[in-house]
Structure formats: C-alpha cells, structure tokens
Design an enzyme around this catalytic site. Structure first.
Site, mmCIF file in Angstrom:
data_model
loop_
_atom_site.group_PDB
_atom_site.id
_atom_site.type_symbol
_atom_site.label_atom_id
_atom_site.label_comp_id
_atom_site.label_asym_id
_atom_site.label_seq_id
_atom_site.Cartn_x
_atom_site.Cartn_y
_atom_site.Cartn_z
ATOM 1 N N PRO A 18 71.238 39.373 41.546
ATOM 2 C CA PRO A 18 71.612 39.195 40.149
ATOM 3 C C PRO A 18 70.868 39.665 39.276
ATOM 4 O O PRO A 18 69.435 39.804 39.469
ATOM 5 C CB PRO A 18 71.555 37.489 39.939
ATOM 6 C CG PRO A 18 71.512 37.052 41.098
ATOM 7 C CD PRO A 18 70.869 37.982 42.117
ATOM 8 N N LEU A 19 71.140 40.256 37.957
ATOM 9 C CA LEU A 19 70.601 41.246 36.981
ATOM 10 C C LEU A 19 71.010 40.365 35.607
ATOM 11 O O LEU A 19 72.136 40.172 35.462
ATOM 12 C CB LEU A 19 70.762 42.313 36.907
ATOM 13 C CG LEU A 19 70.202 43.212 35.799
ATOM 14 C CD1 LEU A 19 68.863 43.054 35.670
ATOM 15 C CD2 LEU A 19 70.826 44.652 35.827
#
Length: 66
Positions: free
Chosen positions: A2-3
């Site tokens: 995830p970013l």
C-alpha cells in the site's frame, strides 16, 4: 504494498509529520494486515499560496480574516 499519499499545508512540525506517518502505517497494518515494512507513506507539503479552496488560495483567505 500500500502507498498512502498525503498533502498538508506547510507549517507542521517534523514531529507532527513523523507521528502522522507512523499512525497511517499502523492503521494500514492493523486494518489490512499488511506488514509494517511494506507500507509506504509520502507526505508532501503545499504552501498556502498554492492551496485553493473555493477558487481562493488559503493565503488570501487567511489575510482576509486577519
């Protein structure tokens, strides 16, 4: 991996930004089960002159309320 990409108005302390990065990382880890080392957080800062609300910069809005 995830970013999370966050944009804040300039003016936060380095400690506040670091705390936010840790809290976001922890939230992703706790809710999605993602390993902490796999979570990425980018925090950008924007000047009040470059952040617009309703067509007016935050700098303009602040100066009008002074």
């Amino acid at each position: 991996m995830p970013l999370i990409h966050v944009t804040l108005l300039d003016g936060r302390t380095p400690e506040e930004v670091a705390s936010l990065g840790r809290a976001l990382t922890d939230a992703v880890h706790e809710t999605l089960g993602t390993p902490v080392d796999a979570v990425r957080v980018i925090v950008e800062k924007a000047s009040p002159a470059h952040w617009f609300v309703g067509g007016r910069s935050v700098a303009e809005r602040r100066s009008d309320s002074s």
